[in-house]
Design a protein around this motif. Structure first.
Motif, mmCIF file in Angstrom:
data_model
loop_
_atom_site.group_PDB
_atom_site.id
_atom_site.type_symbol
_atom_site.label_atom_id
_atom_site.label_comp_id
_atom_site.label_asym_id
_atom_site.label_seq_id
_atom_site.Cartn_x
_atom_site.Cartn_y
_atom_site.Cartn_z
ATOM 1 N N ASP A 76 1.075 -1.165 -0.070
ATOM 2 C CA ASP A 76 -0.329 0.214 -0.374
ATOM 3 C C ASP A 76 0.543 1.438 0.190
ATOM 4 O O ASP A 76 0.397 1.995 -0.206
ATOM 5 C CB ASP A 76 -0.926 -0.371 0.795
ATOM 6 C CG ASP A 76 -1.963 -1.037 0.445
ATOM 7 O OD1 ASP A 76 -2.859 -1.399 -0.463
ATOM 8 O OD2 ASP A 76 -2.511 -1.645 2.150
ATOM 9 N N ASP A 77 1.810 1.007 0.185
ATOM 10 C CA ASP A 77 3.188 2.638 0.374
ATOM 11 C C ASP A 77 4.571 1.966 -0.160
ATOM 12 O O ASP A 77 5.156 1.532 1.124
ATOM 13 C CB ASP A 77 3.275 3.541 1.367
ATOM 14 C CG ASP A 77 3.134 4.596 1.626
ATOM 15 O OD1 ASP A 77 3.963 5.221 0.358
ATOM 16 O OD2 ASP A 77 3.739 5.016 2.698
ATOM 17 N N GLN A 78 4.565 1.884 -1.588
ATOM 18 C CA GLN A 78 6.068 1.850 -1.970
ATOM 19 C C GLN A 78 6.620 2.123 -1.414
ATOM 20 O O GLN A 78 7.260 4.086 -1.845
ATOM 21 C CB GLN A 78 5.951 1.004 -3.474
ATOM 22 C CG GLN A 78 7.408 1.164 -4.098
ATOM 23 C CD GLN A 78 7.330 0.323 -3.555
ATOM 24 O OE1 GLN A 78 7.257 -1.298 -3.586
ATOM 25 N NE2 GLN A 78 8.477 -0.216 -3.307
ATOM 26 N N PRO A 79 8.229 2.116 -0.634
ATOM 27 C CA PRO A 79 8.876 2.906 -0.825
ATOM 28 C C PRO A 79 9.545 3.449 -1.918
ATOM 29 O O PRO A 79 10.189 2.566 -2.612
ATOM 30 C CB PRO A 79 10.139 2.409 0.240
ATOM 31 C CG PRO A 79 9.348 0.290 1.001
ATOM 32 C CD PRO A 79 7.938 0.342 -0.414
ATOM 33 N N SER A 91 2.916 8.446 -3.418
ATOM 34 C CA SER A 91 3.211 8.079 -2.494
ATOM 35 C C SER A 91 2.513 6.643 -3.917
ATOM 36 O O SER A 91 1.266 7.394 -4.126
ATOM 37 C CB SER A 91 1.883 8.111 -1.400
ATOM 38 O OG SER A 91 1.703 7.416 -0.808
ATOM 39 N N ARG A 132 0.902 2.900 -4.755
ATOM 40 C CA ARG A 132 0.634 1.662 -4.227
ATOM 41 C C ARG A 132 0.791 0.774 -5.354
ATOM 42 O O ARG A 132 0.732 1.436 -6.458
ATOM 43 C CB ARG A 132 -0.964 1.591 -4.504
ATOM 44 C CG ARG A 132 -1.315 2.221 -2.857
ATOM 45 C CD ARG A 132 -2.964 2.409 -2.904
ATOM 46 N NE ARG A 132 -3.101 1.145 -1.775
ATOM 47 C CZ ARG A 132 -4.531 0.654 -2.163
ATOM 48 N NH1 ARG A 132 -5.594 0.864 -3.173
ATOM 49 N NH2 ARG A 132 -4.935 -1.089 -1.601
ATOM 50 N N GLN A 141 -0.980 5.488 -7.579
ATOM 51 C CA GLN A 141 -0.605 7.227 -7.303
ATOM 52 C C GLN A 141 -1.346 7.172 -6.229
ATOM 53 O O GLN A 141 -2.460 7.848 -6.851
ATOM 54 C CB GLN A 141 0.840 8.424 -7.658
ATOM 55 C CG GLN A 141 0.781 9.902 -7.612
ATOM 56 C CD GLN A 141 1.741 9.987 -7.656
ATOM 57 O OE1 GLN A 141 2.303 9.598 -9.463
ATOM 58 N NE2 GLN A 141 2.276 11.168 -7.504
ATOM 59 N N THR A 142 -1.514 7.952 -5.134
ATOM 60 C CA THR A 142 -2.435 7.937 -3.966
ATOM 61 C C THR A 142 -1.826 9.780 -3.541
ATOM 62 O O THR A 142 -2.366 9.899 -3.055
ATOM 63 C CB THR A 142 -2.668 7.533 -2.988
ATOM 64 O OG1 THR A 142 -0.883 7.230 -2.257
ATOM 65 C CG2 THR A 142 -2.541 5.596 -3.584
ATOM 66 N N ASN A 143 -1.258 10.522 -3.986
ATOM 67 C CA ASN A 143 -0.955 11.555 -3.604
ATOM 68 C C ASN A 143 -1.048 12.516 -4.997
ATOM 69 O O ASN A 143 -0.560 11.971 -6.254
ATOM 70 C CB ASN A 143 0.010 11.592 -2.794
ATOM 71 C CG ASN A 143 2.061 11.930 -3.218
ATOM 72 O OD1 ASN A 143 1.589 11.672 -4.347
ATOM 73 N ND2 ASN A 143 2.643 11.580 -2.124
ATOM 74 N N SER A 160 14.172 1.386 -5.014
ATOM 75 C CA SER A 160 12.702 0.790 -4.494
ATOM 76 C C SER A 160 12.930 -0.009 -3.345
ATOM 77 O O SER A 160 14.205 -0.219 -3.358
ATOM 78 C CB SER A 160 12.127 0.761 -6.210
ATOM 79 O OG SER A 160 12.544 -0.740 -6.361
#
Length: 183
Positions: free
Chosen positions: A38-41, A55, A57, A73-75, A122
């Motif tokens: 859910d939050d790939q570094p 941010s 996924r 992308q969540t942001n 990554s």
């Protein structure tokens, strides 16, 4: 087979809803299982030469010799993924080639006129987990990624491929952490 990079190893799809995309791939295409984080570094991420903090996924599966990567992308941080969606696209955004000779292959790409669009490391952020995306040449879905697969990321990719070999359709979405814990 690319005469520059070798075999194509990944198709990367940028999607608005990763769960919906996974359902399509597993139910309609019969591809899976997908391993979701859910939050790939993204370490040391730069977009167009400037630091950014998208941010994302990520879900990974494998079919034949090709990894399927779904990215949501969540942001609203700058990235090629954000730009792809803003341009009205959804779907295949990039193809990736894997390498254990990152510096040599990056130099070769630059000699062929490719320009870096975004880059970083990554996973754990280890020195052998670098990636670079090159600018597309006016054709959506043809961004080229060069992904270093020497260390832990390479082991993760092999585990995703192994899981797909005997997948019977059960447990279609799994946490990526389960694979990371085994490596």
């Amino acid at each position: 087979m690319s005469r520059i990079f070798g075999p194509l190893r990944q198709n990367g799809y940028v999607v608005r809803d990763v769960e919906r995309a996974i359902a399509y791939w597993t139910d309609v295409m019969g591809v899976g299982p997908f391993f979701l984080i859910d939050d790939q570094p993204l370490n040391g991420f730069e977009y167009r030469g400037r630091p950014a903090a998208p941010s994302i996924r990520v879900a990974l599966a494998h079919t034949g010799g090709v990894q399927i990567e779904l990215i949501q992308q969540t942001n609203d941080e700058p990235s090629a993924f954000r730009d792809f969606l803003r341009a009205g696209h959804e779907g295949l955004q990039h193809v990736a080639f894997w390498t254990t000779r990152f510096d040599a292959d990056l130099d070769r790409a630059r000699r062929h006129g490719l320009e870096v669009l975004q880059s970083g490391r990554s996973g754990s952020g280890a020195p052998d987990e670098r990636f670079v995306y090159f600018t597309a040449q006016d054709h959506p879905g043809t961004v080229i990624e060069l992904s270093e697969t020497a260390g832990r990321k390479g082991a993760l990719f092999r585990a995703v491929e192994e899981a797909a070999r005997d997948w019977d359709g059960t447990d279609p979405v799994r946490p990526m952490a389960a694979l990371l814990d085994r490596r």
